[in-house]
Scaffold this motif. Structure first.
Motif, short mmCIF file in Angstrom:
data_model
loop_
_atom_site.label_atom_id
_atom_site.label_comp_id
_atom_site.label_asym_id
_atom_site.label_seq_id
_atom_site.Cartn_x
_atom_site.Cartn_y
_atom_site.Cartn_z
N ARG A 58 -7.85 -7.52 16.94
CA ARG A 58 -7.98 -6.26 16.20
C ARG A 58 -8.68 -5.19 17.04
O ARG A 58 -8.32 -4.01 17.00
N LEU A 70 3.63 1.82 1.65
CA LEU A 70 4.31 2.10 2.92
C LEU A 70 5.79 2.33 2.68
O LEU A 70 6.48 1.48 2.13
N HIS A 108 0.83 -1.22 0.00
CA HIS A 108 0.00 0.00 0.00
C HIS A 108 0.86 1.27 0.00
O HIS A 108 0.44 2.31 0.51
N TYR A 130 8.86 1.73 8.35
CA TYR A 130 9.46 0.61 9.07
C TYR A 130 10.75 0.24 8.38
O TYR A 130 10.96 0.53 7.19
N VAL A 146 5.55 -7.64 6.10
CA VAL A 146 4.52 -6.64 6.40
C VAL A 146 3.19 -7.06 5.79
O VAL A 146 2.13 -6.96 6.43
N GLU A 147 3.22 -7.54 4.56
CA GLU A 147 1.99 -7.96 3.90
C GLU A 147 1.32 -9.10 4.68
O GLU A 147 0.10 -9.10 4.87
N GLY A 181 -4.20 -5.97 10.60
CA GLY A 181 -4.58 -4.68 10.03
C GLY A 181 -3.37 -3.89 9.57
O GLY A 181 -2.22 -4.35 9.63
N ALA A 182 -3.63 -2.69 9.11
CA ALA A 182 -2.58 -1.85 8.51
C ALA A 182 -1.45 -1.58 9.50
O ALA A 182 -1.69 -1.36 10.70
N TYR A 183 -0.24 -1.61 9.00
CA TYR A 183 0.93 -1.27 9.81
C TYR A 183 0.69 0.10 10.45
O TYR A 183 0.26 1.05 9.78
N GLU A 203 -0.18 -7.73 8.06
CA GLU A 203 -1.32 -6.83 7.84
C GLU A 203 -2.60 -7.61 7.58
O GLU A 203 -3.69 -7.15 7.94
N ARG A 204 -2.50 -8.79 6.97
CA ARG A 204 -3.70 -9.60 6.73
C ARG A 204 -4.31 -10.10 8.04
O ARG A 204 -5.50 -10.42 8.09
N TYR A 208 2.92 -3.53 16.55
CA TYR A 208 1.54 -3.54 16.99
C TYR A 208 1.47 -3.71 18.51
O TYR A 208 0.93 -2.85 19.21
#
Length: 513
Positions: free
Chosen positions: A436, A245, A243, A285, A270-271, A278-280, A274-275, A335
């Motif tokens: 989440r 990032l 996205h 990073y 990261v991908e 959620g979004a980083y 994120e699944r 996170y």
């Protein structure tokens, strides 16, 4: 995450200690009945002398100047604070800093250094709910021998490793994860070197005398134990993550090519996370392979600092099955631990249990055997379950550590086992919803074990409070939902504690390695 042996006395003893260094002038201060000195503790159950009450910090501006000849750092720390009571005196955490002056709202303030506290007496008492600016000038020696330190000297500069309680050897601060604040860093270095800090680069200035100043600013608040400041012969390598990032790696120039295979793994990591989570949560990073593999100065494999993960370079030169799950462990700290920080150090399992949980999921999803030769998450949990009573005896319950056993495996794999048990009880979909919701509710803040229990009850629609408290605070290991055949090995004195005997950081012994 770091551990070092240390004796921590009661906060009351610290408050009554004898002054070792005194600055300013000595004079009597009249105080009204509604005004007094702030408590020199935040009451942390693991580090009771850490942090200070009576105010909260809203922002830090650190202006540091590194002299490559003397290897000293001249610093000015400017703190924006908001009082929570009327104050005739307040304190910051500080150790090993040579304090030159203190000003409060532009006026010279009296100060004294007592053990690990910098006591400040402003020229005028601060009223309750007031905003004030505190400015401290000082000098630090990254190579000074101290009881504990965040400084990691390197041949060409330094990095910092503040966890859990050493940020105040780098700058005076309210050194507790419950008091997160905005940060701006301005670091002046010889132009042949590069300076990097947490957050994003917002300004570069070419100065007289062949020196360069770099300014970084955080988009999100940072706990003091997560600050990163590094100086050295580095190249900053930029790449794009999911996205769009921005990813940046801060790499020793001499090792940049050799380290590229490890650095190239980050977008995929990261991908993957994120699944699930959620979004980083931050603006950037990347990895910081600090320019040192000296075990005397660098006693760990990896350490999370906000927006940068610090590593030994040699560790990242290994093949992916060795490093991939550990890199995931450190990324998950963005996170759990960074975006949502522990309310107290007794809540450490929230950081390390979650980091190992997702690091292990990543490993076993790829069929990589772990250090025990196990290839499935369930098999690892069965093995961990069998050790449960022994670990509770030698390291205490998962959510009830002390300073000596804070970084034992109980906070890592023991924490994973708690999360696995919860997932077994409420189901995978509800578990992911809890995760989440917890991250969303406490983003950019701190959260406690009780906060996690509350979210788990609300989101799952079940009263799991008793269940989780038994797993987190019980002296014996509860039955595992869905696995009535699993058994716990009886406690025997011959079994050793899962303790870090070398005082190295526990990430070297993380289950994800």
């Amino acid at each position: 995450m770091r551990y070092r042996s240390r004796v921590t006395g009661p906060a009351a003893a610290l408050i009554g200690a004898t002054a070792l260094t005194i600055g300013g002038t000595t004079s009597a201060h009249a105080t009204g009945s509604d005004t007094g000195p702030a408590p020199e503790t935040l009451g942390d159950p693991v580090f009771p002398a850490l942090g200070n009450d009576g105010y909260r910090v809203t922002a830090y501006r650190l202006d540091l100047s590194y002299d490559a000849t003397t290897t000293l750092v001249d610093g000015t720390a400017t703190l924006e604070i908001r009082t929570t009571q009327a104050l005739s005196r307040f304190s910051l955490d500080a150790l090993g800093l040579d304090i030159a002056s203190v000003r409060v709202d532009g006026r010279t303030a009296e100060f004294e250094q007592v053990d690990e506290k910098l006591r400040i007496t402003p020229s005028r008492c601060l009223p309750d709910r007031a905003r004030a600016t505190v400015r401290v000038t000082y000098t630090a020696d990254p190579r000074r021998s101290l009881a504990h330190t965040a400084w990691v000297p390197t041949p060409d500069g330094f990095a910092v490793c503040p966890q859990p309680d050493s940020a105040h050897t780098v700058f005076p601060c309210n050194d507790h994860p419950s008091d997160k604040a905005d940060f701006t860093f301005r670091i002046t270095v010889p132009s042949a070197l590069k300076a990097v800090a947490s957050g994003s680069l917002v300004c570069t200035e070419d100065l007289a005398g062949d020196r360069t100043a770099y300014t970084y600013r955080s988009r999100s608040p940072i706990a003091t134990e997560l600050v990163q400041i590094t100086v050295g012969d580095y190249v900053v390598k930029d790449r794009q993550g999911p996205h769009g990032l921005p990813l940046r790696d801060v790499v020793p120039v001499a090792r940049a090519e050799a380290l590229e295979p490890a650095l190239a793994l980050t977008p995929g990591l990261v991908e993957w996370i994120e699944r699930r989570l959620g979004a980083y949560p931050f603006e950037t990073y990347g990895l910081l392979p600090c320019n040192s593999d000296d075990p005397a100065a660098f006693d760990f494999t990896g350490l999370e600092t906000q927006t940068l993960t610090l590593y030994k370079p040699n560790y990242l030169l290994q093949a992916e099955p060795r490093i991939g799950s550990h890199m995931m462990h450190e990324l998950v700290h963005s996170y759990f631990g960074n975006s949502v920080s522990p309310a107290t150090w007794a809540d450490l399992w929230l950081n390390e249990g979650h980091a190992d949980f997702y690091g292990l999921l990543y490993r076993y999803e790829r069929g990589w055997p772990d250090s025990l030769g196990l290839t499935t998450f369930e098999a690892r949990m069965k093995d961990t379950y069998a050790r449960g009573d022994q670990w509770r005896r030698t390291s205490g319950p998962v959510a009830a550590p002390n300073a000596a056993n804070l970084f034992d495996s109980q906070r890592y794999l023991g924490g994973v086992l708690v999360l696995y048990a919860l997932r077994q009880l409420i189901g995978e979909d509800a578990f992911h919803a809890v995760e989440r919701a917890f991250l969303a509710r406490f983003r950019n803040a701190s959260a406690s074990t009780e906060d996690y229990i509350t979210v788990a009850c609300q989101v799952s629609g079940q009263d799991v409070s008793g269940f989780l408290r038994d797993w987190l605070y019980g002296t014996t290991t509860p039955r595992m939902p869905g696995h009535p055949d699993w058994t716990v090995t009886p406690v025997t004195p011959s079994l050793t504690a899962p303790r870090n005997k070398s005082a190295a950081r526990w990430h070297e012994n993380s289950a994800t390695l």
